[in-house]
Design a protein around this motif. Structure first.
Motif, PDB file in Angstrom:
ATOM      1  N   ILE A 242      -8.022   1.658 -14.447  1.00 59.53           N
ATOM      2  CA  ILE A 242      -6.992   0.789 -15.041  1.00 59.53           C
ATOM      3  C   ILE A 242      -6.816  -0.494 -14.213  1.00 59.53           C
ATOM      4  O   ILE A 242      -5.819  -1.206 -14.343  1.00 59.53           O
ATOM      5  CB  ILE A 242      -5.634   1.515 -15.250  1.00 59.53           C
ATOM      6  N   GLY A 243      -7.786  -0.740 -13.312  1.00 55.69           N
ATOM      7  CA  GLY A 243      -7.791  -2.019 -12.590  1.00 55.69           C
ATOM      8  C   GLY A 243      -7.157  -1.975 -11.231  1.00 55.69           C
ATOM      9  O   GLY A 243      -7.003  -3.005 -10.570  1.00 55.69           O
ATOM     10  N   GLY A 244      -6.764  -0.766 -10.776  1.00 57.64           N
ATOM     11  CA  GLY A 244      -6.099  -0.664  -9.478  1.00 57.64           C
ATOM     12  C   GLY A 244      -7.080  -0.511  -8.340  1.00 57.64           C
ATOM     13  O   GLY A 244      -8.256  -0.222  -8.541  1.00 57.64           O
ATOM     14  N   GLN A 245      -6.563  -0.736  -7.128  1.00 55.01           N
ATOM     15  CA  GLN A 245      -7.334  -0.442  -5.927  1.00 55.01           C
ATOM     16  C   GLN A 245      -6.804   0.896  -5.414  1.00 55.01           C
ATOM     17  O   GLN A 245      -5.592   1.025  -5.163  1.00 55.01           O
ATOM     18  CB  GLN A 245      -7.105  -1.536  -4.889  1.00 55.01           C
ATOM     19  N   ALA A 246      -7.701   1.877  -5.317  1.00 48.77           N
ATOM     20  CA  ALA A 246      -7.241   3.218  -4.948  1.00 48.77           C
ATOM     21  C   ALA A 246      -8.272   3.905  -4.084  1.00 48.77           C
ATOM     22  O   ALA A 246      -9.470   3.664  -4.213  1.00 48.77           O
ATOM     23  CB  ALA A 246      -6.980   4.048  -6.197  1.00 48.77           C
ATOM     24  N   HIS A 247      -7.780   4.766  -3.179  1.00 47.77           N
ATOM     25  CA  HIS A 247      -8.676   5.492  -2.291  1.00 47.77           C
ATOM     26  C   HIS A 247      -8.161   6.919  -2.175  1.00 47.77           C
ATOM     27  O   HIS A 247      -6.957   7.146  -2.104  1.00 47.77           O
ATOM     28  CB  HIS A 247      -8.683   4.832  -0.904  1.00 47.77           C
ATOM     29  N   PHE A 248      -9.102   7.875  -2.171  1.00 49.60           N
ATOM     30  CA  PHE A 248      -8.701   9.277  -2.032  1.00 49.60           C
ATOM     31  C   PHE A 248      -9.197   9.852  -0.711  1.00 49.60           C
ATOM     32  O   PHE A 248     -10.334   9.613  -0.318  1.00 49.60           O
ATOM     33  CB  PHE A 248      -9.274  10.122  -3.185  1.00 49.60           C
ATOM     34  N   ALA A 249      -8.345  10.595  -0.042  1.00 45.54           N
ATOM     35  CA  ALA A 249      -8.749  11.323   1.164  1.00 45.54           C
ATOM     36  C   ALA A 249      -8.232  12.755   1.052  1.00 45.54           C
ATOM     37  O   ALA A 249      -7.041  12.971   0.803  1.00 45.54           O
ATOM     38  CB  ALA A 249      -8.182  10.649   2.416  1.00 45.54           C
ATOM     39  N   THR A 250      -9.142  13.701   1.207  1.00 45.10           N
ATOM     40  CA  THR A 250      -8.732  15.108   1.153  1.00 45.10           C
ATOM     41  C   THR A 250      -7.940  15.449   2.406  1.00 45.10           C
ATOM     42  O   THR A 250      -8.333  15.059   3.500  1.00 45.10           O
ATOM     43  CB  THR A 250      -9.963  16.041   1.139  1.00 45.10           C
TER      44      THR A 250
ATOM     45  N   ASN B 230      -4.013  17.408  12.215  1.00 45.59           N
ATOM     46  CA  ASN B 230      -5.265  16.655  12.423  1.00 45.59           C
ATOM     47  C   ASN B 230      -5.826  16.147  11.112  1.00 45.59           C
ATOM     48  O   ASN B 230      -6.308  15.016  11.019  1.00 45.59           O
ATOM     49  CB  ASN B 230      -6.322  17.536  13.105  1.00 45.59           C
ATOM     50  N   SER B 231      -5.762  17.005  10.105  1.00 47.01           N
ATOM     51  CA  SER B 231      -6.279  16.634   8.792  1.00 47.01           C
ATOM     52  C   SER B 231      -5.490  15.440   8.226  1.00 47.01           C
ATOM     53  O   SER B 231      -6.061  14.501   7.651  1.00 47.01           O
ATOM     54  CB  SER B 231      -6.189  17.877   7.891  1.00 47.01           C
ATOM     55  N   VAL B 232      -4.172  15.433   8.448  1.00 50.21           N
ATOM     56  CA  VAL B 232      -3.331  14.321   7.977  1.00 50.21           C
ATOM     57  C   VAL B 232      -3.670  13.044   8.749  1.00 50.21           C
ATOM     58  O   VAL B 232      -3.839  11.963   8.153  1.00 50.21           O
ATOM     59  CB  VAL B 232      -1.827  14.663   8.129  1.00 50.21           C
ATOM     60  N   ASP B 233      -3.817  13.165  10.070  1.00 51.36           N
ATOM     61  CA  ASP B 233      -4.137  11.976  10.882  1.00 51.36           C
ATOM     62  C   ASP B 233      -5.450  11.334  10.405  1.00 51.36           C
ATOM     63  O   ASP B 233      -5.536  10.108  10.264  1.00 51.36           O
ATOM     64  CB  ASP B 233      -4.253  12.349  12.366  1.00 51.36           C
TER      65      ASP B 233
ATOM     66  N   VAL C  32       0.856  -1.194   0.000  1.00 47.78           N
ATOM     67  CA  VAL C  32       0.000   0.000   0.000  1.00 47.78           C
ATOM     68  C   VAL C  32       0.890   1.242   0.000  1.00 47.78           C
ATOM     69  O   VAL C  32       1.748   1.401   0.883  1.00 47.78           O
ATOM     70  CB  VAL C  32      -0.932   0.042   1.222  1.00 47.78           C
ATOM     71  N   ALA C  33       0.677   2.101  -1.001  1.00 44.83           N
ATOM     72  CA  ALA C  33       1.452   3.342  -1.114  1.00 44.83           C
ATOM     73  C   ALA C  33       0.542   4.537  -0.868  1.00 44.83           C
ATOM     74  O   ALA C  33      -0.486   4.680  -1.539  1.00 44.83           O
ATOM     75  CB  ALA C  33       2.086   3.448  -2.503  1.00 44.83           C
ATOM     76  N   VAL C  34       0.917   5.377   0.084  1.00 42.81           N
ATOM     77  CA  VAL C  34       0.215   6.650   0.293  1.00 42.81           C
ATOM     78  C   VAL C  34       1.016   7.719  -0.446  1.00 42.81           C
ATOM     79  O   VAL C  34       2.223   7.848  -0.235  1.00 42.81           O
ATOM     80  CB  VAL C  34       0.126   6.990   1.801  1.00 42.81           C
ATOM     81  N   ILE C  35       0.345   8.461  -1.320  1.00 42.72           N
ATOM     82  CA  ILE C  35       1.037   9.487  -2.103  1.00 42.72           C
ATOM     83  C   ILE C  35       0.406  10.844  -1.804  1.00 42.72           C
ATOM     84  O   ILE C  35      -0.774  11.060  -2.106  1.00 42.72           O
ATOM     85  CB  ILE C  35       0.943   9.192  -3.617  1.00 42.72           C
TER      86      ILE C  35
ATOM     87  N   ASP D 293      -8.216   7.093   7.342  1.00 44.28           N
ATOM     88  CA  ASP D 293      -9.191   6.757   6.299  1.00 44.28           C
ATOM     89  C   ASP D 293      -8.571   5.797   5.267  1.00 44.28           C
ATOM     90  O   ASP D 293      -9.165   4.770   4.896  1.00 44.28           O
ATOM     91  CB  ASP D 293      -9.638   8.075   5.637  1.00 44.28           C
ATOM     92  N   VAL D 294      -7.346   6.087   4.839  1.00 41.48           N
ATOM     93  CA  VAL D 294      -6.663   5.220   3.864  1.00 41.48           C
ATOM     94  C   VAL D 294      -6.375   3.850   4.481  1.00 41.48           C
ATOM     95  O   VAL D 294      -6.577   2.810   3.839  1.00 41.48           O
ATOM     96  CB  VAL D 294      -5.347   5.880   3.349  1.00 41.48           C
ATOM     97  N   VAL D 295      -5.929   3.864   5.743  1.00 48.34           N
ATOM     98  CA  VAL D 295      -5.621   2.584   6.401  1.00 48.34           C
ATOM     99  C   VAL D 295      -6.882   1.736   6.501  1.00 48.34           C
ATOM    100  O   VAL D 295      -6.859   0.525   6.233  1.00 48.34           O
ATOM    101  CB  VAL D 295      -4.984   2.826   7.804  1.00 48.34           C
ATOM    102  N   SER D 296      -8.016   2.375   6.823  1.00 42.97           N
ATOM    103  CA  SER D 296      -9.231   1.557   6.933  1.00 42.97           C
ATOM    104  C   SER D 296      -9.701   1.088   5.555  1.00 42.97           C
ATOM    105  O   SER D 296     -10.241  -0.010   5.418  1.00 42.97           O
ATOM    106  CB  SER D 296     -10.295   2.305   7.733  1.00 42.97           C
ATOM    107  N   ALA D 297      -9.449   1.869   4.508  1.00 42.63           N
ATOM    108  CA  ALA D 297      -9.885   1.465   3.159  1.00 42.63           C
ATOM    109  C   ALA D 297      -8.946   0.444   2.513  1.00 42.63           C
ATOM    110  O   ALA D 297      -9.396  -0.473   1.817  1.00 42.63           O
ATOM    111  CB  ALA D 297      -9.989   2.700   2.258  1.00 42.63           C
TER     112      ALA D 297
END
Ligand SMILES: NC(=O)c1ccc[n+]([C@@H]2O[C@H](COP(=O)([O-])OP(=O)(O)OC[C@H]3O[C@@H](n4cnc5c(N)ncnc54)[C@H](O)[C@@H]3O)[C@@H](O)[C@H]2O)c1
Length: 250
Positions: free
Chosen positions: A52-60, A67-70, A7-10, A75-79
């Motif tokens: 393109i077949g990937g599993q991806a999740h977006f969080a603003t 706090n916003s980053v946490d 899992v990569a967070v970008i 959110d990404v970890v749960s998804a």
């Protein structure tokens, strides 16, 4: 499939390098969490990865806001189940921010450092527990060749990114988290191309670089893959310059 199941967070993954990195990682089997301040472009980038077949999740999120980053990382970890790689692309980087130190208004200085430097601290801290629980991870910080030229505030913020890469590598080594950087030269992302004056870009390419062309985001993908992979298992705290030969250092 070099990164199957990782899992990569970008951060800054909605456009430019971050967006291309997301696509490249998905094509190598990674799941991608995009963190970006732009909700429309971020959601669109994640949808494109799913197409393109990937599993991806977006969080603003605003990387400058702890706090916003946490919340976004949770959110990404749960998804997506956790975090193995953190790629810190989000930054203020227009030429406006590379004014001489006393010319850039102090409030803009503060924003620059909050986003470019503290933003990485926030994201690294938020991703660390998940990396710890998975037995390790890799953090890649985007610096710049401006951190060697040091002709303005932006370059100083990117020098701080190189310093932070060394300090985080030391702090996170105990968790088997490697921390490395990439310092790109001028690269053809839409935001850079629309911002950098053409005569400055041409001077850089023809008078400073050894490879006489503009950098492409694709030129950075190989560096990203190497640093994230087990091939770089003995490399940490280093920032790799990908700048067509500028600046050369002994
Ligand atoms: N493009 C170049 O020539 C070049 C050269 C050297 C280094 N860099 C560095 O590479 C990285 C990526 O550059 P790029 O050209 O792809 O950038 P870009 O402007 O195309 O994309 C940056 C992304 O970051 C997001 N972002 C900005 N502030 C944010 C914040 N506070 N919180 C969350 N997201 C935020 C933006 O919405 C955008 O999606 C940056 O760190 C930049 O400094 C770029």
């Amino acid at each position: 499939m070099r990164f199957e199941g990782k899992v990569a967070v970008i951060t800054g993954g909605a456009q430019g390098m971050g967006r291309t990195f997301g696509e490249a990682l998905v094509r190598e089997g990674a799941l991608v969490g995009i963190l970006d301040i732009d909700p429309v472009a971020g959601a669109e980038a994640a949808a494109a990865l799913r197409e393109i077949g990937g599993q991806a999740h977006f969080a603003t999120c605003d990387v400058a806001d702890e706090n916003s980053v946490d919340l976004a990382v949770a959110d990404v970890v749960s998804a997506l189940g956790g975090v193995d790689f953190l790629v810190n692309c989000a930054a203020k980087h227009l030429t406006y921010y590379n004014r001489p130190p006393t010319v850039l208004p102090r409030d803009d200085w503060r924003v620059l450092l909050e986003v470019n430097v503290i933003g990485i601290v926030n994201c690294a801290a938020a991703c660390r527990p998940s990396m710890q629980s998975r037995g390790g991870g890799v953090i890649i910080n985007l610096s710049s060749i401006a951190s060697f030229a040091l002709n303005g505030a932006y370059g100083i913020s990117k020098l701080a990114v190189r310093g932070l890469t060394v300090a985080l590598a030391q702090e996170f080594a105990i968790d088997s988290v490697r921390v490395c950087g990439i310092a790109p030269g001028l690269v053809d992302t839409p935001s850079a191309i629309s911002d950098i004056p053409a005569d400055y870009a041409n001077m850089l390419i023809h008078e400073r670089q050894l490879v006489k062309r503009l950098g492409r985001v694709q030129d950075l993908v190989g560096a990203l893959f190497f640093l994230c992979s087990e091939d770089a298992a003995f490399v940490t705290g280093e920032t790799l310059i990908v700048g067509g030969g500028y600046p050369l250092r002994a």
